[in-house]
Design an enzyme around this catalytic site. Structure first.
Site, mmCIF file in Angstrom:
data_model
loop_
_atom_site.group_PDB
_atom_site.id
_atom_site.type_symbol
_atom_site.label_atom_id
_atom_site.label_comp_id
_atom_site.label_asym_id
_atom_site.label_seq_id
_atom_site.Cartn_x
_atom_site.Cartn_y
_atom_site.Cartn_z
ATOM 1 N N LYS A 39 0.843 -1.206 0.000
ATOM 2 C CA LYS A 39 0.000 0.000 0.000
ATOM 3 C C LYS A 39 0.878 1.256 0.000
ATOM 4 O O LYS A 39 2.079 1.179 0.306
ATOM 5 C CB LYS A 39 -0.899 -0.020 1.242
ATOM 6 C CG LYS A 39 -0.131 -0.092 2.546
ATOM 7 C CD LYS A 39 -1.008 -0.541 3.699
ATOM 8 C CE LYS A 39 -0.228 -0.571 4.991
ATOM 9 N NZ LYS A 39 -0.997 -1.145 6.102
ATOM 10 N N TYR A 249 15.976 30.461 6.468
ATOM 11 C CA TYR A 249 14.836 31.172 7.055
ATOM 12 C C TYR A 249 15.046 31.402 8.541
ATOM 13 O O TYR A 249 15.535 30.525 9.254
ATOM 14 C CB TYR A 249 13.554 30.368 6.844
ATOM 15 C CG TYR A 249 13.055 30.419 5.422
ATOM 16 C CD1 TYR A 249 12.675 31.640 4.846
ATOM 17 C CD2 TYR A 249 12.974 29.267 4.659
ATOM 18 C CE1 TYR A 249 12.213 31.687 3.530
ATOM 19 C CE2 TYR A 249 12.508 29.301 3.353
ATOM 20 C CZ TYR A 249 12.132 30.521 2.790
ATOM 21 O OH TYR A 249 11.697 30.564 1.502
HETATM 22 C C1 LIG Z 1 -0.145 -1.972 6.801
HETATM 23 C C2 LIG Z 1 -0.661 -3.287 7.200
HETATM 24 C C3 LIG Z 1 0.206 -4.373 7.369
HETATM 25 C C4 LIG Z 1 1.716 -4.236 7.348
HETATM 26 O O1 LIG Z 1 2.143 -3.776 8.608
HETATM 27 P P1 LIG Z 1 3.674 -3.463 8.954
HETATM 28 O O2 LIG Z 1 3.621 -3.036 10.372
HETATM 29 O O3 LIG Z 1 4.093 -2.357 8.049
HETATM 30 O O4 LIG Z 1 4.455 -4.696 8.732
HETATM 31 C C5 LIG Z 1 -0.352 -5.606 7.603
HETATM 32 N N1 LIG Z 1 -1.699 -5.766 7.723
HETATM 33 C C6 LIG Z 1 -2.552 -4.729 7.610
HETATM 34 C C7 LIG Z 1 -4.005 -4.957 7.757
HETATM 35 C C8 LIG Z 1 -2.068 -3.457 7.373
HETATM 36 O O5 LIG Z 1 -2.914 -2.424 7.285
#
Ligand SMILES: *Cc1c(COP(=O)(O)O)cnc(C)c1O
Length: 345
Positions: A39, A249
């Site tokens: 994702k 800045y």
């Molecule tokens: C993002 C996510 C993962 C991965 O988690 P990590 O902590 O990045 O390994 C796994 N399962 C779900 C449902 C997630 O939303």
């Protein structure tokens, strides 16, 4: 179309390290196989850069959050290897799922009904075991519209896997109970940190994200995980500061003596947040301190100790994630996902 000249900032993705990390997490998953959370554009690193490597390494189970993320991933993996964690919100999502053949993760009784009404078919099911985000509650498992689903993978998600917290065992118990009460092919519970909690947490399929990309959420993974992402920038200008002149800045840095500085085209718009102020970039073994505030598109470096460096030379931001998180107080997850799209990946 005229192709643009090559940019002065790049995100080097170590594909060997990415493949190594997936294989390590797959091995640490014991009898379970490891999937991959891809994702948010592979946590900011780039779907096109990461997916071919993950698939070549052997990964066959991929997870995104949004339906908008499906198309770029399907350029690299077959449809039945991809699942959408947020599930169908409405009929058009359900129809898109059916047309693309991608697996929806059903997250509520309402989604279960929606999926059945749209024609149904194989899907995954998320049970909420205590994080209280998405997923059906344990009490809803017996709902008829849930029981009628053709569940491929039954999922749940840990809230505190990166800590030694009694909640981990409580969630495990709730998930085990749900497993008894719904028909499914496979079960999946652990994220990256959950893999390190041991075989009780592995089930059939694990879902690492962070650690694929170099994150170390628990010390047990420290020796296994390699750095994947390296932000690099070219020095686009050098200049000479006189004693008393200021940088950036709000003039927060004042030169204590005459000194040579360099400007790199990297800034908070690229995800290098102001919390990096006071850190240093590196060229080989040489550390080049950041002077003053990080700007949107620029960072100024102290080149006093690097007379050999000049315009056009490249420097790297130390991005070993556990160290970088300590340095900036930004989480390892955020350090990855904030990386902007001006980098050449
Ligand atoms: C993002 C996510 C993962 C991965 O988690 P990590 O902590 O990045 O390994 C796994 N399962 C779900 C449902 C997630 O939303």
């Amino acid at each position: 179309m005229i192709s643009p000249p090559s940019p002065t900032l790049r995100l080097d993705i170590d594909r060997g390290a990415l493949a190594h990390n997936w294989r390590a997490l797959d091995r640490l998953s014991g009898r379970a196989r490891a999937g991959a959370a891809v994702k948010a554009n592979c946590y900011g690193l780039g779907v096109d850069q990461c997916l071919p490597t993950l698939r070549e390494a052997g990964c066959r189970d991929f997870f995104v959050a949004h339906w908008s993320e499906v198309e770029p991933v399907l350029n690299h993996v077959p449809k039945d290897e991809l699942a959408v964690l947020h599930g169908p919100f409405d009929a058009s999502d359900a129809s898109y799922a059916r047309q693309t053949g991608v697996r929806p993760v059903i997250d509520s009784v309402r989604q279960a009904k929606l999926w059945q009404e749209s024609g149904g078919g194989p899907c995954h099911l998320m049970v909420d075991s205590g994080i209280n985000r998405l997923g059906i509650s344990p009490s809803e498992v017996s709902d008829i519209s849930v029981q009628q689903l053709d569940v491929q993978v039954l999922l749940s998600h840990l809230a505190c896997a990166d800590e030694d917290n009694a909640m981990n065992a409580r969630q495990l118990e709730i998930f085990r109970d749900a497993i008894q009460r719904i028909r499914h092919r496979e079960a999946s519970f652990a994220n990256s940190a959950g893999i390190a909690l041991g075989s009780d947490y592995h089930f059939d399929l694990t879902r690492p994200g962070l650690s694929l990309y170099g994150g170390v959420p628990r010390h047990e993974l420290g020796g296994e995980i390699r750095q994947v992402a390296r932000p690099q920038a070219a020095i686009i200008q050098t200049r000479q500061l006189s004693t008393g002149e200021t940088v950036g800045y709000n003039a927060t840095f004042t030169a204590p003596q005459n000194m040579r500085i360099g400007v790199i085209s990297l800034g908070y718009a690229d995800g290098i947040l102001r919390s990096w102020g006071g850190a240093a970039l590196r060229n080989g073994e040489k550390m080049l301190p950041i002077l003053g505030k990080v700007s949107m598109d620029m960072i100024v470096l102290d080149l006093s100790n690097a007379p050999e460096l000049g315009e056009g030379d490249w420097v790297e931001l130390p991005y070993h994630l556990p160290d970088a998180a300590r340095q900036t107080s930004v989480s390892q997850y955020e350090l990855l996902t904030v990386l902007g799209n001006r980098f050449q990946r």
